[in-house]
Design a protein around this motif. Structure first.
Motif, short mmCIF file in Angstrom:
data_model
loop_
_atom_site.label_atom_id
_atom_site.label_comp_id
_atom_site.label_asym_id
_atom_site.label_seq_id
_atom_site.Cartn_x
_atom_site.Cartn_y
_atom_site.Cartn_z
N LEU A 181 0.59 -1.32 -0.04
CA LEU A 181 -0.27 0.16 0.08
C LEU A 181 0.75 1.38 0.02
O LEU A 181 0.34 2.24 -0.14
CB LEU A 181 -0.97 -0.14 1.22
N LEU A 182 2.10 1.21 0.32
CA LEU A 182 2.79 2.35 0.19
C LEU A 182 3.89 2.36 -0.85
O LEU A 182 4.12 1.48 -1.59
CB LEU A 182 3.92 2.33 1.42
N THR A 183 4.11 3.74 -1.58
CA THR A 183 4.82 3.87 -2.46
C THR A 183 5.70 5.26 -2.44
O THR A 183 5.42 5.96 -1.54
CB THR A 183 4.13 4.04 -3.65
N GLY A 184 6.88 5.19 -3.04
CA GLY A 184 7.68 6.58 -3.25
C GLY A 184 8.08 6.92 -1.71
O GLY A 184 8.68 6.18 -0.87
N LYS A 185 8.00 8.37 -1.35
CA LYS A 185 8.63 8.87 -0.09
C LYS A 185 7.81 8.08 1.09
O LYS A 185 8.40 8.04 2.22
CB LYS A 185 8.41 10.33 -0.19
N ALA A 186 6.65 7.78 1.20
CA ALA A 186 5.91 6.98 2.15
C ALA A 186 6.58 5.90 2.64
O ALA A 186 6.73 5.59 3.88
CB ALA A 186 4.45 6.86 1.87
N LYS A 187 7.22 5.12 1.92
CA LYS A 187 8.07 3.91 2.02
C LYS A 187 9.29 4.01 3.16
O LYS A 187 9.22 3.74 4.27
CB LYS A 187 8.47 3.21 1.09
N ASP A 188 9.78 5.28 2.99
CA ASP A 188 10.77 5.56 3.89
C ASP A 188 10.47 6.33 4.86
O ASP A 188 10.80 5.92 6.16
CB ASP A 188 11.90 6.63 3.04
N GLN A 189 9.36 7.18 4.99
CA GLN A 189 8.48 7.63 6.15
C GLN A 189 8.52 6.42 7.26
O GLN A 189 8.50 6.45 8.38
CB GLN A 189 7.54 8.53 5.80
N TYR A 190 7.63 5.43 6.34
CA TYR A 190 6.93 4.25 7.00
C TYR A 190 8.35 3.70 7.86
O TYR A 190 8.05 3.21 9.06
CB TYR A 190 6.38 3.48 6.51
N ARG A 191 9.28 3.49 7.38
CA ARG A 191 10.38 2.49 7.79
C ARG A 191 10.85 3.32 9.02
O ARG A 191 11.36 2.57 9.97
CB ARG A 191 11.58 2.28 6.58
N ARG A 192 11.19 4.70 8.92
CA ARG A 192 11.72 5.35 10.01
C ARG A 192 10.78 5.33 11.27
O ARG A 192 11.14 5.15 12.34
CB ARG A 192 11.89 6.91 9.68
N LEU A 193 9.39 5.40 10.87
CA LEU A 193 8.37 5.43 11.95
C LEU A 193 8.33 4.12 12.68
O LEU A 193 8.23 4.10 13.96
CB LEU A 193 7.00 5.82 11.32
N PHE A 194 8.05 3.18 11.87
CA PHE A 194 8.00 1.82 12.36
C PHE A 194 9.22 1.01 12.82
O PHE A 194 9.04 -0.07 13.33
CB PHE A 194 7.14 1.04 11.50
N GLY A 195 10.41 1.68 12.65
CA GLY A 195 11.43 0.74 12.75
C GLY A 195 11.68 0.82 14.46
O GLY A 195 12.05 -0.19 14.66
N GLU A 196 11.42 2.00 15.24
CA GLU A 196 11.54 1.64 16.52
C GLU A 196 10.34 0.74 17.24
O GLU A 196 10.61 0.17 17.97
CB GLU A 196 11.31 3.11 17.25
N VAL A 197 9.10 0.96 16.71
CA VAL A 197 8.24 0.01 16.91
C VAL A 197 8.42 -1.43 16.93
O VAL A 197 8.35 -2.16 17.76
CB VAL A 197 6.77 0.38 16.08
N VAL A 198 9.07 -1.88 15.70
CA VAL A 198 9.49 -3.31 15.37
C VAL A 198 10.61 -3.69 16.32
O VAL A 198 10.72 -4.92 16.76
CB VAL A 198 10.05 -3.64 14.10
N ARG A 199 11.39 -2.63 16.60
CA ARG A 199 12.82 -3.27 17.51
C ARG A 199 12.26 -3.28 19.08
O ARG A 199 12.70 -4.30 19.57
CB ARG A 199 13.62 -1.96 17.65
N TYR A 200 11.31 -2.55 19.43
CA TYR A 200 10.73 -2.86 20.96
C TYR A 200 9.68 -3.39 21.06
O TYR A 200 9.34 -3.92 22.38
CB TYR A 200 10.68 -1.35 21.73
N ALA A 201 8.80 -3.91 20.03
CA ALA A 201 7.50 -4.45 20.11
C ALA A 201 7.66 -5.99 20.76
O ALA A 201 7.04 -6.26 21.80
CB ALA A 201 6.89 -4.60 18.84
#
Length: 190
Positions: free
Chosen positions: A103-123
């Protein structure tokens, strides 16, 4: 040369007189009618280009109020996409990742990776689950293959199966592109 003879006259090159533009055109074979047609074509091209640039930002190109079916579809698709990419559980992170890939394309993929990188690490450590619900959404702009949607959402967090804190609210401005289905291309906090 004798004394009675006059010295030969020096020839000074004769200067050409400047001719008016119309006369030069006639002499060059173009003629006034052809020059006039060229001038009109150039003016028409310039006017068309100017009008196109003015219409790009015109409210008339925004189909939000004109095409209710397309507007409803984009709002529904973007709302569904936001819910899927922002709902996460530590027991099944692959579901959220697949949704993001789809569902993501372009700039949103990078934005999402940064946002959810922390969530995935600590989840896994916190046994975190994040549930997102779109409370309200509305299209701001719909032009061509691009839509801008304002999304209001609620998020509930659980840690180790217990609700953690109160419901958090957020507002996003989501830009989406129609690429055989609406895909999110930009996410911004409202």
């Amino acid at each position: 040369m004798s004394i009675t003879e006059a010295p030969p006259e020096k020839r000074v090159p004769r200067r050409k007189e400047a001719r008016p533009f119309r006369e030069r055109l006639r002499m060059g074979g173009l003629g006034v009618p052809v020059a006039l047609v060229l001038a009109i074509c150039l003016l028409a091209l310039g006017a068309t280009s100017w009008a196109d640039r003015r219409n790009e930002g015109s409210p008339a190109t925004n189909r939000v109020l004109l095409d209710q079916a397309a507007t409803a579809k984009v709002v529904a698709d973007v709302s569904s996409a936001v819910t899927r990419i922002l709902t996460y559980t530590h027991t099944d992170p692959a579901t959220t990742q697949r949704a993001a890939d789809q569902l993501l394309t372009g700039k949103a993929k990078d934005q999402y990776r940064r946002l959810f990188g922390e969530v995935v690490r600590y989840a896994p450590i916190q046994k975190l689950a994040l549930t997102t619900r779109v409370v309200k959404a509305g299209a701001i702009k719909l032009t061509g293959d691009t839509a801008v949607v304002l999304v209001f959402l609620d998020q509930d967090t659980t840690r180790a199966g217990k609700k953690s804190g109160s419901t958090a609210t957020a507002q996003l401005i989501v830009t989406a592109r129609d690429q055989g289905g609406w895909r999110i291309s930009d996410l911004a906090a409202a």
